[in-house]
Design an enzyme around this catalytic site. Structure first.
Site, PDB file in Angstrom:
ATOM      1  N   THR A 153       0.953  -1.150  -0.316  1.00 46.43           N
ATOM      2  CA  THR A 153      -0.072   0.077   0.386  1.00 46.43           C
ATOM      3  C   THR A 153       0.942   1.167  -0.290  1.00 46.43           C
ATOM      4  O   THR A 153       1.888   1.030   0.527  1.00 46.43           O
ATOM      5  CB  THR A 153      -0.908  -0.245   1.284  1.00 46.43           C
ATOM      6  N   GLY A 192       2.411  -2.128   8.645  1.00 47.07           N
ATOM      7  CA  GLY A 192       2.846  -3.152   9.946  1.00 47.07           C
ATOM      8  C   GLY A 192       3.796  -3.224   9.747  1.00 47.07           C
ATOM      9  O   GLY A 192       4.310  -4.264   9.152  1.00 47.07           O
ATOM     10  N   GLU A 435      -5.958  -5.726   3.134  1.00 56.01           N
ATOM     11  CA  GLU A 435      -6.274  -7.161   1.971  1.00 56.01           C
ATOM     12  C   GLU A 435      -7.565  -6.930   0.688  1.00 56.01           C
ATOM     13  O   GLU A 435      -8.610  -7.632   0.506  1.00 56.01           O
ATOM     14  CB  GLU A 435      -6.528  -8.528   2.888  1.00 56.01           C
TER      15      GLU A 435
END
Length: 675
Positions: A153, A192, A435
């Site tokens: 992303t 993350g 996702e």
């Protein structure tokens, strides 16, 4: 390990009398249902062994994270993650399910900064590396010499992968790729573990070689110096700041300026770049989506678990909490006795069970189809992709709304962090976006449904979960629509309800397909027609997913051997299906699938089922077998001693460290003196 019974009889001495009464009244053995959920008695035994290893380990005891700052929460999560990695090694635990149980028990309500190392980084290496690359990278990843994340992303693009702007340009002179973040929107944003924890990332970038762009490919990129952990020259990396939840997680940004990596750092199991820069195409451009499909199928199980935790808290608390009066002069009833409370909570409990079984099915299907793909058989790939996208969206939307419904069903105390519900909500809600943003996922499923519908229209048969489209009338023999004849509905027969859902799905797919065709007939471009039909397309996908869930839930009933357990799961399945019809009655009426009278019958049966499920409600949440530390809730404690523990919990608030807060002398007192 002995069963939990002795431990529970000891608890019974101090157990809230309402909860004890609820448990004694159950019509089935919770232990047997726990075995069904775990996939067998042996798996239950092994899971508990692993949970006990953690629960009895003093190293994993820690203060309540609700009273810590973000930096302290991150530090604690790293400490526990490091401990966990070492203990797993020490204990020789290597099975993925066992690692998952251990990790879940260690981290409780935490999100761990190394989550993506386990869930995305390592699986991508396993699935997309050549044999030589695996030999190099996997031992380093498994030994945690390298800690990785998955950097896909960007600030400007998420779900729309083709829009990603990061570039990897091949330089044949040095046999290296040059990575660049050419714009501010191309900065990797959100992964993350990227901010402070990882020293490597799998970066998705547009591959340029010999003057051509070959689209997105994955590269292993070192981002921090091993040993010192300082960012490497050409790398700008950090934490993106506080979020709605996920306080422990260092979601990060990554900017690359002419950062060079060796040619061998491109993951080359499927596509390759030769030393001279020649690009070798993969067998299918969808093969690299394997990791995403895997994670999407995992999210269905996560939806089940998060919703199950919320239901456990709300249902136990509703059995302990007494409020108001049903009959004047009589004691205040348990709030679980109010039909409105049951109507809020029991359909969510049924959904948690449904998603649990669907999640297990998805995991098995993923494994089976991945084995086929590795043998070069790609026939089921499109269906797996469509199913994982749709069910990910469907289950996370239902669970997300359901967790909040559970919180509100707990009244004022649900708003306190001690209830555990705000934490469950803020940590679960991002899964509606990551996702694959849910609406986009539903539209991906719709593409597959429309493609299947078009095949059927041209006289070909389709297989798998869309085979119901083969039965669509109108295309071939019958001149008039069958829709005018309502199905005979048996409200006590799940198989009959599966039929009704199947008809609804096929009607809505047909409706969307015909609307799409009508837009195309108005000479609209394909893209414009798709956009103008997209609300109908999402509805069709939702109907398809709900049909699949009802079908799989129903199929599960016959697999349960014990009659008492089977009866209680049968009731939950009926409630799930009938409540869904009640909520979407317009679809069933408009499609001519059910009549007014049948809808009235459905609504009546829903209320009857609430009363049937009521005596088993606490036993049904006990069967999830969550220990208190994993539940992380004062309201949902197994022993039901809510009020005493709520008072104890509040005393630990940092604001209570002193009787008089410093701000009194600093600000309030001077103000009082001046007024």
């Amino acid at each position: 390990l002995p069963s939990r019974a002795p431990e529970r009889s000891f608890l019974a001495m101090a157990m809230n009398p309402d909860l004890r009464k609820e448990r004694e009244a159950a019509s089935f053995d919770t232990e047997l249902l726990t075995h069904v959920l775990d996939g067998g008695a042996d798996r239950t035994r092994r899971r508990r062994e692993i949970e006990t290893l953690v629960l009895n380990d003093p190293d994993f005891k820690h203060e309540d994270v609700n009273f810590l700052s973000r930096s302290e929460r991150y530090a604690l999560a790293i400490k526990k993650s490091a401990l966990m990695v070492m203990k797993l090694r020490e204990l020789g635990i290597a099975d993925p399910d066992e690692i998952y149980w251990f990790k879940r028990t260690c981290m409780g309500t935490f999100s761990a900064p190394i989550d993506l190392h386990y869930s995305m980084f390592t699986p991508t290496l396993e699935n997309q590396c050549t044999v030589a690359q695996k030999e190099k990278w996997l031992p380093l990843a498994r030994g945690f010499q390298i800690i990785g994340t998955y950097a896909q992303t960007e600030m400007g693009h998420g779900t729309h992968l083709r829009g990603l702007e990061t570039t990897a340009t091949y330089d044949p002179a040095t046999q290296e790729f040059i990575l660049n973040s050419p714009t501010v929107t191309s900065i990797k944003w959100w992964p993350g573990g990227l901010g402070k924890t990882s020293n490597h990332a799998i970066v998705l970038a547009q591959l340029h070689t010999q003057g051509q762009n070959h689209g997105l490919h994955a590269f292993i990129v070192p981002i921090r110096q091993l040993g010192t952990h300082e960012p490497l020259p050409g790398i700008t990396v950090g934490d993106i700041g506080p979020k709605f939840g996920y306080d422990e997680m260092d979601n990060g940004y990554l900017k690359m300026d002419n950062f060079r990596i060796p040619r061998e750092n491109m993951l080359m199991k499927f596509a390759k770049v030769e030393p001279d820069g020649t690009y070798v195409k993969p067998l299918s451009d969808k093969l690299t989506y394997g990791t995403m499909v895997f994670i999407r199928s995992i999210i269905v199980g996560d939806s089940a678990r998060s919703l199950a935790r919320a239901c456990t808290i709300a249902i136990r608390y509703s059995a302990v909490r007494h409020q108001s009066e049903l009959k004047p002069g009589e004691p205040e009833p348990q709030i679980l006795d109010y039909q409105t409370q049951q109507y809020k909570l029991f359909p969510l409990l049924a959904a948690a069970y449904a998603f649990h079984f669907v999640g297990a099915y998805m995991k098995d299907t993923y494994r089976r189809i991945t084995a086929d793909i590795n043998d070069g058989d790609l026939r089921e790939m499109p269906e797996l992709h469509a199913l994982s996208a749709g069910l990910k969206a469907f289950s996370s939307w239902v669970a997300n709304a359901g967790i909040e419904e559970c919180r509100m069903a707990c009244g004022g105390h649900g708003y306190s962090r001690c209830s555990g519900l705000p934490d469950i909500y803020v940590n679960f809600t991002p899964s509606c976006t990551y996702e694959g943003e849910n609406t986009v996922m539903m539209l991906q499923t719709a593409r597959f449904l429309i493609k299947s519908y078009t095949q059927v229209s041209s006289g070909q048969l389709v297989s798998g979960m869309v085979s119901y489209l083969n039965d669509l009338p109108g295309q071939r023999i019958q001149p008039q629509q069958v829709a005018a004849r309502p199905a005979t509905l048996h409200v006590n027969n799940p198989a009959s309800l599966v039929e009704a859902y199947k008809l609804r799905a096929s009607r809505l797919v047909e409706f969307a397909a015909k609307n799409l065709q009508a837009e195309l007939n108005r000479r609209r471009s394909k893209e414009d027609a798709w956009n103008r039909t997209s609300v109908d397309l999402v509805r069709a996908s939702e109907a398809h997913c709900q049909y699949v869930v009802v079908k799989l839930f129903t199929a599960k009933i016959s697999e349960i051997g014990d009659p008492a357990t089977r009866a209680v799961i049968n009731n939950l399945c009926l409630l799930f299906a009938l409540h869904g019809i009640s909520k979407h009655s317009g679809d069933f009426l408009q499609g001519g699938i059910l009549t007014d009278a049948q809808i009235t019958q459905v609504n009546q049966r829903v209320k009857e089922l609430l009363a049937l499920i009521r005596p088993n409600a606490v036993a049904l949440v006990d069967s999830f077998d969550f220990n208190d530390s994993f539940l992380g809730s004062v309201l949902g404690r197994y022993d039901g001693n809510v009020y005493e523990n709520m008072f104890e919990w509040s005393k630990k608030s940092p604001l209570n460290k002193t009787q008089v807060h410093e701000s009194f002398h600093k600000h309030l007192k001077p103000m009082q003196a001046k007024l």
